[in-house]
Scaffold this active site. Structure first.
Site, PDB file in Angstrom:
ATOM      1  N   LEU A  50       0.801  -1.236   0.000  1.00  0.00           N
ATOM      2  CA  LEU A  50       0.000   0.000   0.000  1.00  0.00           C
ATOM      3  C   LEU A  50       0.832   1.283   0.000  1.00  0.00           C
ATOM      4  O   LEU A  50       1.655   1.491   0.887  1.00  0.00           O
ATOM      5  CB  LEU A  50      -0.907  -0.014   1.244  1.00  0.00           C
ATOM      6  CG  LEU A  50      -1.828   1.203   1.406  1.00  0.00           C
ATOM      7  CD1 LEU A  50      -2.892   1.227   0.338  1.00  0.00           C
ATOM      8  CD2 LEU A  50      -2.443   1.187   2.789  1.00  0.00           C
ATOM      9  N   ASP A  51       0.597   2.139  -0.949  1.00  0.00           N
ATOM     10  CA  ASP A  51       1.253   3.447  -1.021  1.00  0.00           C
ATOM     11  C   ASP A  51       2.772   3.364  -1.110  1.00  0.00           C
ATOM     12  O   ASP A  51       3.473   4.315  -0.783  1.00  0.00           O
ATOM     13  CB  ASP A  51       0.885   4.322   0.194  1.00  0.00           C
ATOM     14  CG  ASP A  51      -0.565   4.750   0.148  1.00  0.00           C
ATOM     15  OD1 ASP A  51      -1.183   4.636  -0.927  1.00  0.00           O
ATOM     16  OD2 ASP A  51      -1.076   5.200   1.173  1.00  0.00           O
TER      17      ASP A  51
END
Lengths: 292, 292, 292, 292
Positions: free
Chosen positions: B235-236
């Protein structure tokens, strides 16, 4: 009244006045009244009401023909009525600054060069280092340099004692960690709270652990920068004073990123020190109010 | 000349050529030879050798009087010899783009406004959303909008199926998460690898957890920004494409920081999408090579 | 072939190759062929076709196991066929630089500090000045300093003779006017054409005549900056290499504007010198091509 | 309390108060006293003493439960004693703005787009143009558009009469020349002094004569920008309100420079208009004080 008050006899002085108190109506009127009483003329004025802490912050520059005692007397009613913390300083007075360094000289060089050029109102009675490398640079600027190796817990303790001793003996107002590569003990952090500033590199996103520039290169970051902040016991998490970034791209290897980052560190730290020396930095809880 | 080759008969076309292969001597000579064979003239050229991965990256713009098949034939020896991944595109051809949104419209608005103004070479056959809020905005720009509520595991699964289906049916080349506030499943991330781009806010230092703008305000950050990156299952943390920051100060409350941050998100995402649409973004392990 | 050619025996060298010629198809292929012949690997490549002058510009960095003579032999067919001006240099080789100064030290300090820190590939065998003020600064960096007062036509002539003599004797490749407050004669300008760089302040709008900072203050300009350019006989009108500006406001008095402007002058001049030292600046009529 | 003053009965209003007078001690105290008398709370405060003209400038935002007449009464002693020019306005009240245009729509588009989005506190009762081209754009934003050809001295005179008439009839507070390509007569400039703002491109260095973008390209400038300034009879030499620049390089042809320059013109003009509409721009002789 037939004879001039002491206020008339003092030289015209350019004062900086900072004031912090709970936010209530009428403060500006009260402070400006004290300035009138001191025959002062306001030449610069900034204020801010923090909704977070319900605190009022003010910074004035005042041209007034009074000495410190007279000005303080004029301000006394405001201090009493609003329970205000007030600080008076003379514009341009050099801040007595202790600089701590290790091997990298870019921050020290920038501070001393600008100090000598009259662009940075500080005086540096001592540079303390755990390495001898920057002796020559300090000498060029005629600044005393003291080398104290830090190799174990005992020498680390000695260095910290020496820092505190120097702060005391030399009337130090600000301690600048100009790439000083030692973690300060919690006790020293506490002792210097609000009086010590540090600089470190900054990335989007942040990187933990060793060699952040190598990590930044591996992730292909597009911006690298630096953050100057007050020292607190929570490492690198003190109130932020200034930040800058610069754009980089995929062609930069880790060594180039380090070099670019150092330029940001120098200018960011110097800017932070300038603002502190000009009494432009006030604390509002965990953050700073900067009156540029 | 009695025997014109096919190369002579095609219209003059402005091609983008990207090439990625192991870094070995002679590649530029081989590629430029293929361009000569295709009667092309190089109008723009960029290359980069990554020491990290020993990979060679090249992007050319070539004006050539040949069709795709002819150009590909001319490039075939290079592809064979260097085991190169080559991509040919026509300059200005709009990239088929699926946009995913939730409630916030600033990124979608910027993409569609610039697409209509001719500043962004994309076409958007569909906007998919888990909320109905941006229906009207899509309609204003005559873009089909589909609302699919995501409220539990099943509807989330349905939405992800719909995304994959749309990518397939609509010949989608890029999926843009324009403030789409759903975490994609690892399976979907893997399926869209290298074809999906996300935008999120960025701070110096980074903040974890809920309401980062409130945290940024509390710490008094001086810079806030945004990062556009490829979507990966981490994530990210996908390869960064573009980052921007803007200066803020103590007078900004959290709501103002959000507003300022959204401006950065819009322009950063649009810039990233533009570079992708112009074949300027190539992957080098966990980082991007951007040929601006 | 049983015996190794000289190309095999030379150390691996990182070359910079710049090439300028009339723009015609096939140049890139021809140059890259010469690089292959020299067993070179292209590590950096930039090119530009100027529509104004129909000129093709190219800069390569090439890692090749050949000495200069061998590389030049390999390039000879390209030089002949395209009537190209070719220049070969070794990456990182320090450019022999003569610095001219007067009283202000900010530009000299920045050049020497970065040179010593390894960030600026120049060597400075001499600093020439019409004032003695910067003797100490030069000494700190162990750079020879020569003071020659310029007070009338004769001493001015002497100084210019000394400059030309120094350029000759010391194998000077670049003359840097680092706030040298004397107008060069047309003859000297001509003699140094393309080899001398100057820095001056810049404003929006421009101001003619004495004390431009005072004029800028009076008009309340919001941006002040600096321009680094090649020296030509047309005062301050030579090809521009680099420009920077910084934001100012009504609170700055003329002295502060001067100080801010000096920072821009330093960094702009250093940047221009770096690009020249790295062979990144090529002339296209009255303008520069900068291959950053 | 049986006798509420009018101050108690009015709604709480957010006022902007600007004050200009000769610089003398006690002004801040007097003004803050008037604010106290009006039961106001200062939410924003800026001041500046110009050493050039011995003038004092102040801008306050005051939250006060009084109507205009009551606030003016409270301020009257200050006005009398200091011979001050005082202006009271309500925060957010849209400024009545007449826009003059010709053919280029980028500035008008930016003004109307931001006005409609609530980011720019103006209202535009009329757009006047010497060309019909922007009729459609004005219609899209529901703004009246009037086309008056200017082809000779007589039609030019008619247009200027119409401008003055519109200013009068429509209660215009600001005239914006949004790329209006007609030189205003000295008489009109005088009539609109301090109430008209113009935008023009800016370069380092400046270029005189026709087609400055072509000249800028030929000289290879590295920065192009825009300046917004008040209109005076001295063409393009009025007090500067805002300036911006953007970096360009040798790859940009004159048409691209024009496009880039137009973006700077739009954002610079809009910024200047916003500051005027928010009463943040005060005149200090030939320069502006901007209270951002």
């Amino acid at each position: 009244m037939t004879d001039p008050t002491p206020a008339h006899t003092a030289a015209l002085t350019h004062w900086t006045l900072t004031l912090v108190c709970d936010d209530r109506p009428g403060i500006v009127h009260a402070v400006s009244g004290a300035v009138v009483a001191a025959q002062g003329n306001i030449t610069e004025s900034q204020q801010f009401s923090s909704a977070d802490t319900n605190t009022f912050f003010m910074r004035l520059q005042v041209m007034a023909p009074v000495d410190r005692a007279t000005f303080e007397d004029a301000l006394e009613p405001v201090v009493q009525r609003y329970d205000a913390r007030v600080q008076l300083d003379v514009v341009g007075r050099p801040l007595r600054t202790l600089v701590l360094v290790s091997k990298a000289g870019h921050c020290l060089n920038d501070l001393l060069y600008r100090q000598r050029g009259g662009q940075l109102p500080i005086e540096v009675p001592l540079v303390l280092s755990n390495h001898p490398d920057l002796q020559e640079l300090a000498s060029f600027y005629s600044v005393p340099f003291e080398h104290r190796p830090v190799t174990d817990a005992e020498t680390k303790h000695d260095m910290e004692q020496r820092i505190l001793e120097a702060v005391d003996e030399l009337d130090i107002e600000l301690v600048v960690l100009a790439r000083y590569m030692q973690i300060l003990s919690p006790g020293l952090c506490a002792a210097l709270e609000g009086r010590a500033v540090n600089i470190h590199h900054s990335f989007l996103p942040g990187f933990k652990g060793a060699n952040p520039y190598r990590q930044a290169h591996a992730r292909g970051v597009k911006l690298i920068g630096a953050t100057a902040h007050f020292v607190t016991s929570d490492l690198d998490e003190g109130p932020i004073i200034e930040q800058n970034v610069v754009r980089v791209d995929h062609t930069k290897d880790p060594a180039e990123l380090v070099s670019i980052g150092q330029d940001e560190e120098s200018r960011t730290l110097t800017q932070a020190v300038r603002w502190i020396a000009e009494d432009r930095v006030l604390l509002d809880g965990a953050r700073t109010i900067i009156f540029k």
